[in-house]
Design a protein around this motif. Structure first.
Motif, mmCIF file in Angstrom:
data_model
loop_
_atom_site.group_PDB
_atom_site.id
_atom_site.type_symbol
_atom_site.label_atom_id
_atom_site.label_comp_id
_atom_site.label_asym_id
_atom_site.label_seq_id
_atom_site.Cartn_x
_atom_site.Cartn_y
_atom_site.Cartn_z
ATOM 1 N N MET A 203 0.929 -1.166 -0.147
ATOM 2 C CA MET A 203 0.093 0.141 -0.064
ATOM 3 C C MET A 203 0.941 1.314 -0.136
ATOM 4 O O MET A 203 0.376 2.181 -0.894
ATOM 5 C CB MET A 203 -0.830 -0.204 1.149
ATOM 6 N N LEU A 204 1.877 1.344 0.672
ATOM 7 C CA LEU A 204 2.761 2.214 0.952
ATOM 8 C C LEU A 204 3.516 2.447 -0.572
ATOM 9 O O LEU A 204 3.697 3.797 -0.951
ATOM 10 C CB LEU A 204 3.769 2.006 2.009
ATOM 11 N N ALA A 205 3.995 1.517 -1.287
ATOM 12 C CA ALA A 205 4.443 1.607 -2.530
ATOM 13 C C ALA A 205 3.565 2.250 -3.654
ATOM 14 O O ALA A 205 4.036 2.927 -4.483
ATOM 15 C CB ALA A 205 4.993 0.241 -2.968
ATOM 16 N N LEU A 206 2.365 2.129 -3.314
ATOM 17 C CA LEU A 206 1.354 2.497 -4.257
ATOM 18 C C LEU A 206 1.158 4.140 -4.330
ATOM 19 O O LEU A 206 0.825 4.865 -5.301
ATOM 20 C CB LEU A 206 -0.072 1.746 -3.990
ATOM 21 N N ALA A 207 1.611 4.650 -3.109
ATOM 22 C CA ALA A 207 1.489 6.125 -3.040
ATOM 23 C C ALA A 207 2.541 7.108 -3.509
ATOM 24 O O ALA A 207 3.527 6.658 -3.563
ATOM 25 C CB ALA A 207 1.271 6.388 -1.634
ATOM 26 N N HIS A 208 2.223 8.319 -3.757
ATOM 27 C CA HIS A 208 3.124 9.399 -4.160
ATOM 28 C C HIS A 208 3.998 9.565 -2.956
ATOM 29 O O HIS A 208 5.145 10.077 -3.024
ATOM 30 C CB HIS A 208 2.324 10.576 -4.493
ATOM 31 N N LYS A 209 3.116 9.822 -1.670
ATOM 32 C CA LYS A 209 3.902 10.235 -0.376
ATOM 33 C C LYS A 209 3.443 8.965 0.536
ATOM 34 O O LYS A 209 2.343 8.367 0.556
ATOM 35 C CB LYS A 209 3.531 11.438 0.060
ATOM 36 N N GLN A 210 4.793 8.512 1.258
ATOM 37 C CA GLN A 210 4.654 7.460 2.294
ATOM 38 C C GLN A 210 4.973 7.740 3.655
ATOM 39 O O GLN A 210 6.076 8.369 3.796
ATOM 40 C CB GLN A 210 5.384 6.213 1.764
#
Length: 217
Positions: A203-210
């Motif tokens: 899920m974190l890898a999916l985001a622009h900001k983690q």
């Protein structure tokens, strides 16, 4: 410039602002928003501490297999759920879930996490909680705060909980599947994700900001 053309330009500008500010924020629940795992806390609330601890003792071989990765996360969870919940009436169960939300969950919420959620909501962002815990006790809290809830679903037959899952455990790669089922990500110019374990890495890898463990003291 005519009034109609001016209005059209203003409408385009307004839409551009909306597009530019369209934001999706994804939060893990247990350990990220909360200080403790709510599956354990709920089982203690539902059955009492003595039965919960006796269950852990009986399930210790399963927990050992999970820790050593002999069995996958979802299978260990089903063993756990079957011992504690198999045969439970779904109406009574959901009533206890609501009680848990009203009486217990708020004491487990990290203040900084709640502040962040409120800030994003005030900015007009779409905010979702994506949790491996059952929607039965996570969704009431999400509803209370105007959040979308994506969680693990429990199988129910003849109004009784079976202990099996409906679909996959909302953990790891399944979190991404659930997010993509619910949202068209290209509609958002910014995706932000918060998590605290390896089960959140996809899920974190999916985001622009983690943000990883951002609310820990």
């Amino acid at each position: 410039m005519t009034s109609s053309s001016a209005a059209a330009e203003l409408n385009v500008a307004f839409n551009d602002v909306n597009i530019a500010s369209k934001k999706l924020v994804l939060f893990d629940f247990d350990g990220t928003i909360t200080t403790h795992d709510t599956l354990a806390e709920f089982m203690i609330y539902y059955h009492g501490k003595l039965k919960y601890l006796s269950g852990l003792a009986l399930l210790s071989p399963v927990l050992a297999m999970y820790v050593t990765k002999t069995i996958p996360n979802w299978k260990a969870k089903e063993y756990f759920l079957k011992w504690y919940l198999k045969g439970e009436d779904i109406i009574r169960f959901n009533e206890k879930c609501m009680e848990f939300t009203m009486k217990k969950i708020d004491s487990l919420i990290r203040p900084q996490a709640l502040e962040a959620i409120k800030r994003y909501k005030s900015e007009g962002a779409t905010v979702a909680v994506v949790s491996a815990s059952a929607e039965n006790w996570v969704k009431p809290w999400c509803d209370k705060h105007g959040l979308i809830c994506l969680g693990t679903k429990l199988e129910v037959k003849n109004n009784k909980i079976t202990g099996n899952l409906t679909g996959k455990n909302c953990y790891g790669a399944e979190k991404v599947c659930r997010i993509k089922e619910r949202f068209t990500l290209t509609e958002y110019n910014e995706v932000i994700a918060y998590g605290d374990t390896s089960g959140d890495k996809e899920m974190l890898a999916l985001a622009h900001k983690q943000f990883y463990k951002p609310f820990r003291d």
